[in-house]
Scaffold this active site. Structure first.
Site, PDB file in Angstrom:
ATOM      1  N   HIS A   9       0.862  -1.178   0.000  1.00 19.68           N
ATOM      2  CA  HIS A   9       0.000   0.000   0.000  1.00 19.68           C
ATOM      3  C   HIS A   9       0.903   1.234   0.000  1.00 19.68           C
ATOM      4  CE1 HIS A   9      -2.856   2.951   1.689  1.00 19.68           C
ATOM      5  NE2 HIS A   9      -3.837   2.122   1.376  1.00 19.68           N
TER       6      HIS A   9
ATOM      7  N   ASP B  50       2.814  -4.935   8.031  1.00 20.28           N
ATOM      8  CA  ASP B  50       1.581  -4.178   7.856  1.00 20.28           C
ATOM      9  C   ASP B  50       0.413  -5.165   7.883  1.00 20.28           C
ATOM     10  OD1 ASP B  50      -0.620  -2.763   7.049  1.00 20.28           O
ATOM     11  OD2 ASP B  50       0.234  -2.047   5.158  1.00 20.28           O
TER      12      ASP B  50
ATOM     13  N   GLN C 100      -4.807  -5.533   6.618  1.00 19.73           N
ATOM     14  CA  GLN C 100      -5.797  -6.422   5.990  1.00 19.73           C
ATOM     15  C   GLN C 100      -5.729  -7.836   6.552  1.00 19.73           C
ATOM     16  OE1 GLN C 100      -8.086  -5.382   3.930  1.00 19.73           O
ATOM     17  NE2 GLN C 100      -7.304  -3.299   3.609  1.00 19.73           N
TER      18      GLN C 100
ATOM     19  N   LYS D 198     -10.767  -1.348  10.176  1.00 21.72           N
ATOM     20  CA  LYS D 198     -10.765  -2.535   9.311  1.00 21.72           C
ATOM     21  C   LYS D 198     -11.192  -3.787  10.081  1.00 21.72           C
ATOM     22  CE  LYS D 198      -8.076  -0.371   6.050  1.00 21.72           C
ATOM     23  NZ  LYS D 198      -8.413  -0.072   4.656  1.00 21.72           N
TER      24      LYS D 198
ATOM     25  N   CYS E 100      -4.812   2.545  -3.718  1.00 24.21           N
ATOM     26  CA  CYS E 100      -3.566   3.019  -3.084  1.00 24.21           C
ATOM     27  C   CYS E 100      -2.415   2.047  -3.298  1.00 24.21           C
ATOM     28  CB  CYS E 100      -3.764   3.290  -1.591  1.00 24.21           C
ATOM     29  SG  CYS E 100      -4.892   4.654  -1.258  1.00 24.21           S
TER      30      CYS E 100
END
Length: 432
Positions: free
Chosen positions: A148, A225, A228, A251, A389
């Site tokens: 991202h 990261d 997600q 999220k 993104c």
């Protein structure tokens, strides 16, 4: 036998639902879950809402909404500074949320949990604190081709400032990272690795434990990261042995504007503050400031109190269902959706990794994704269109944008069937 999807079929609904959702192999009671999400009951443009934009943000269960309402009706006060009843109550609720998050990702101590605005701010904190202190000209930072923008741009800014170099792990046509190429990038100049656990635009689940271990063989710290990931699969930071882990509250069915940076205590202790202000200090004179201990050292100013409390409740809600249960249900739903969309002539799925989670990006021949998204909206179907993104990912696949349907555990096979019908309507309008 697979279903046949054809606009000329007189009763397409029957062919698109070979097995009702109540017959999921996982036995997951999705209808009961959906009762917890008031927004899913509404109609959009006269049609039942089909919400398939969960990678952008998730909907909120009633318990989270009620927790925020309770905070403002019964607990509202600033935290950490007051000696009165409400301040003590708000502090207890806010710090209680920190402990819930620590247990959720199996961190060792509450002081390793830093509240931030989201995954983006968590990465920026590490870049601006750890990166500015420890990286030197000529050092190399490794990220991947599917990051991202939030895990690209902060490092680029640091590279411009410090004279460091960004190295990129490539990926294959399926959207899988090439681990052999990653191994070739690791060397004595590599000083940091930062990679995404699950791609927001492809759905690829990366082998982050292996990536971390390979970096650690060189003594290199790793940031993951997990924006997600935490809502789809179990995450154990001690088992992964990651040095930093970031995710966003919205999220994972929590409020917007709140997120988490996990960091190993010894690293956080050695890092300078990211921002200055109230609550992050022990003492201040015009000659010298003494910084507070963890986690307050990185939490300047009045925090997003109701956000932290709401995130704690959201994590309790998800934990009660169970990430293993959620992952199994969503895997089955993703398989169903992949098979259904693959039957559509002219549709190409972008991202076909063997290990995937809850994201279906696709392009339709002769139709711009933005047009598709607009038409689907008239059917009450919410998807995301654009580059998500991740412009380098679009460049890698030679496309300007994709349509993206992203799943959560409250989605159903009927949602997928509605999406397929909507795509056929798009094809009919464009004659494709």
């Amino acid at each position: 036998m697979k279903a046949s999807y054809n606009l000329t079929t007189p009763n397409i609904t029957e062919q698109l639902t070979p097995r009702p959702s109540t017959q999921f192999r996982t036995g997951f009671d999705v209808e009961k879950i959906r009762e917890d999400f008031p927004i899913l009951k509404q109609r959009v443009h006269g049609k039942p809402l089909v919400y398939l934009d969960n990678a952008a943000t998730t909907q909120k269960p009633r318990v989270v909404i009620e927790a925020i309402q309770k905070y403002y009706t019964e607990e509202n006060a600033n935290v950490h500074r007051g000696v009165h009843f409400l301040s003590e109550k708000a502090t207890q609720a806010y710090e209680g949320a920190r402990s819930r998050i620590r247990r959720f990702i199996n961190a060792s101590k509450d002081r390793e949990i830093i509240f931030v605005r989201g995954a983006t701010e968590g990465i920026n904190l590490v870049v601006n604190s750890y990166g500015r202190k420890y990286l030197q000209p000529g050092d190399e930072i490794i990220i991947s081709a599917m990051e991202h923008h939030s895990n690209i741009v902060p490092w680029q800014i640091l590279c411009e400032e410090k004279g460091t170099k960004l190295r990129i792990i490539p990926m294959n046509d399926a959207g899988e990272l090439l681990i052999d190429e990653y191994e070739k990038l690791l060397n004595e100049r590599t000083k940091f690795v930062s990679v995404v656990q699950i791609s927001n635009s492809l759905g690829t689940i990366n082998p982050v434990r292996q990536i971390i271990q390979m970096a650690h063989n060189y003594g290199i710290p790793v940031l993951i990261d997990g924006a997600q990931a935490v809502q789809h699969i179990p995450v154990d930071v001690k088992d992964l042995d990651c040095d930093f882990y970031v995710f966003s509250g919205h999220k994972i069915f929590g409020p917007t504007g709140i997120g988490v940076l996990y960091g190993k205590e010894r690293l956080l202790e050695a890092m300078p503050p990211y921002q200055g202000g109230g609550d992050m200090i022990l003492s201040v004179t015009f000659e010298k400031t003494t910084y507070n201990t963890l986690p307050a050292k990185f939490e300047a100013g009045t925090p997003h109190i109701e956000g932290g409390i709401g995130l704690g409740v959201a994590i309790d809600y998800v934990s009660k269902i169970g990430l293993d249960t959620i992952a199994a249900y969503e895997h089955e739903l993703l398989q169903y959706a992949t098979e259904a969309l693959s039957e559509i002539e002219g549709l190409r799925i972008i991202g076909t990794a063997k290990e995937k989670a809850s994201v279906l990006s696709f392009v339709l021949e002769g139709v711009h994704p933005h047009d598709m998204g607009t038409i689907l909206d008239t059917e009450g179907i919410a998807i995301r269109t654009g580059h998500h993104c991740t412009q380098p990912v679009m460049q890698r696949f030679g496309i300007p944008a994709t349509a993206r349907a992203s799943l959560a555990f409250y989605n159903t096979k009927e949602d997928i069937d509605a999406l397929v019908r909507g795509i056929y309507k798009v094809k009919e309008i464009f004659g494709s």
